[in-house]
Design a protein around this motif. Sequence first.
Motif, mmCIF file in Angstrom:
data_model
loop_
_atom_site.group_PDB
_atom_site.id
_atom_site.type_symbol
_atom_site.label_atom_id
_atom_site.label_comp_id
_atom_site.label_asym_id
_atom_site.label_seq_id
_atom_site.Cartn_x
_atom_site.Cartn_y
_atom_site.Cartn_z
ATOM 1 N N VAL A 122 71.273 -16.072 80.824
ATOM 2 C CA VAL A 122 70.909 -14.803 80.199
ATOM 3 C C VAL A 122 71.811 -14.603 78.982
ATOM 4 O O VAL A 122 73.039 -14.598 79.101
ATOM 5 N N THR A 123 71.175 -14.444 77.817
ATOM 6 C CA THR A 123 71.919 -14.258 76.566
ATOM 7 C C THR A 123 71.901 -12.784 76.155
ATOM 8 O O THR A 123 71.132 -11.975 76.711
ATOM 9 N N ALA A 124 72.696 -12.438 75.155
ATOM 10 C CA ALA A 124 72.745 -11.062 74.645
ATOM 11 C C ALA A 124 71.377 -10.609 74.141
ATOM 12 O O ALA A 124 71.022 -9.431 74.267
ATOM 13 N N ALA A 125 70.594 -11.539 73.593
ATOM 14 C CA ALA A 125 69.265 -11.204 73.072
ATOM 15 C C ALA A 125 68.272 -10.867 74.178
ATOM 16 O O ALA A 125 67.190 -10.353 73.897
ATOM 17 N N MET A 126 68.628 -11.130 75.431
ATOM 18 C CA MET A 126 67.732 -10.875 76.568
ATOM 19 C C MET A 126 68.045 -9.565 77.292
ATOM 20 O O MET A 126 67.405 -9.247 78.293
ATOM 21 N N ILE A 127 69.002 -8.802 76.791
ATOM 22 C CA ILE A 127 69.450 -7.584 77.463
ATOM 23 C C ILE A 127 68.635 -6.382 76.989
ATOM 24 O O ILE A 127 68.423 -6.184 75.788
ATOM 25 N N ASN A 128 68.199 -5.569 77.949
ATOM 26 C CA ASN A 128 67.400 -4.385 77.633
ATOM 27 C C ASN A 128 68.295 -3.160 77.412
ATOM 28 O O ASN A 128 69.526 -3.270 77.419
ATOM 29 N N GLY A 129 67.696 -2.007 77.243
ATOM 30 C CA GLY A 129 68.425 -0.763 76.992
ATOM 31 C C GLY A 129 69.261 -0.275 78.153
ATOM 32 O O GLY A 129 70.094 0.618 77.986
ATOM 33 N N HIS A 130 69.083 -0.831 79.330
ATOM 34 C CA HIS A 130 69.886 -0.464 80.503
ATOM 35 C C HIS A 130 71.073 -1.401 80.690
ATOM 36 O O HIS A 130 71.819 -1.263 81.658
ATOM 37 N N GLY A 131 71.196 -2.395 79.812
ATOM 38 C CA GLY A 131 72.310 -3.334 79.913
ATOM 39 C C GLY A 131 72.076 -4.464 80.908
ATOM 40 O O GLY A 131 73.016 -5.160 81.282
ATOM 41 N N THR A 132 70.825 -4.642 81.315
ATOM 42 C CA THR A 132 70.486 -5.733 82.232
ATOM 43 C C THR A 132 69.436 -6.629 81.569
ATOM 44 O O THR A 132 68.851 -6.269 80.550
ATOM 45 N N ALA A 133 69.204 -7.779 82.169
ATOM 46 C CA ALA A 133 68.211 -8.702 81.616
ATOM 47 C C ALA A 133 66.827 -8.060 81.660
ATOM 48 O O ALA A 133 66.427 -7.496 82.678
ATOM 49 N N HIS A 134 66.120 -8.154 80.558
ATOM 50 C CA HIS A 134 64.740 -7.651 80.484
ATOM 51 C C HIS A 134 63.895 -8.440 81.479
ATOM 52 O O HIS A 134 63.974 -9.666 81.546
ATOM 53 N N GLY A 135 63.082 -7.747 82.259
ATOM 54 C CA GLY A 135 62.254 -8.391 83.273
ATOM 55 C C GLY A 135 61.306 -9.433 82.724
ATOM 56 O O GLY A 135 60.949 -10.392 83.414
ATOM 57 N N GLY A 136 60.905 -9.290 81.474
ATOM 58 C CA GLY A 136 60.008 -10.266 80.867
ATOM 59 C C GLY A 136 60.628 -11.648 80.777
ATOM 60 O O GLY A 136 59.937 -12.658 80.920
ATOM 61 N N PHE A 137 61.938 -11.703 80.561
ATOM 62 C CA PHE A 137 62.613 -12.999 80.503
ATOM 63 C C PHE A 137 62.715 -13.631 81.893
ATOM 64 O O PHE A 137 62.580 -14.843 82.043
ATOM 65 N N ILE A 138 62.945 -12.797 82.890
ATOM 66 C CA ILE A 138 63.000 -13.307 84.264
ATOM 67 C C ILE A 138 61.616 -13.793 84.681
ATOM 68 O O ILE A 138 61.477 -14.857 85.293
ATOM 69 N N PHE A 139 60.591 -13.038 84.319
ATOM 70 C CA PHE A 139 59.217 -13.461 84.597
ATOM 71 C C PHE A 139 58.933 -14.784 83.895
ATOM 72 O O PHE A 139 58.337 -15.695 84.488
#
Length: 138
Positions: free
Chosen positions: A29-46
């Motif tokens: 998980v990179t910085a570019a994958m972090i959402n507004g809540h400070g966690t990985a955006h679910g789209g990247f995990i999907f």
Amino acid sequence: MFATDRASQGMGMELLETGDGSALVRMTVTAAMINGHGTAHGGFIFALADTAFACACNSHGPVTVAAGADIAFTAPAREGDVLTASARERTRFGRSGIYDVTVLRGAAVIAEFRGRSRVIASRTDAASAGAARGRAPS
């Protein structure tokens, strides 16, 4: 298939293993994958789970695509986390299949994904069928 998957490679995914109806894919998980809540955006995990699913269902040879998929997120991932997606075939019937993918951070389950696959005719098969009917493939 993974060798020409620019989307997955562009997200830093690595294919670790592939076999008869299975695959193991890793992504950090990179910085570019972090959402507004400070966690990985679910789209990247999907996308990680979907890539493992694609590698597993295409391991048999015929061109196979997703007919549908769903995911349950069970824990957040954060910047720097190394995630692995382990896909395994549950069943194949006719041109369809069902695959389960578990996304892990170490031993912690991050998400559970279920994909439904469908074998499609290859371009070569379509061209042959079209020629047999006296027309070009669409």
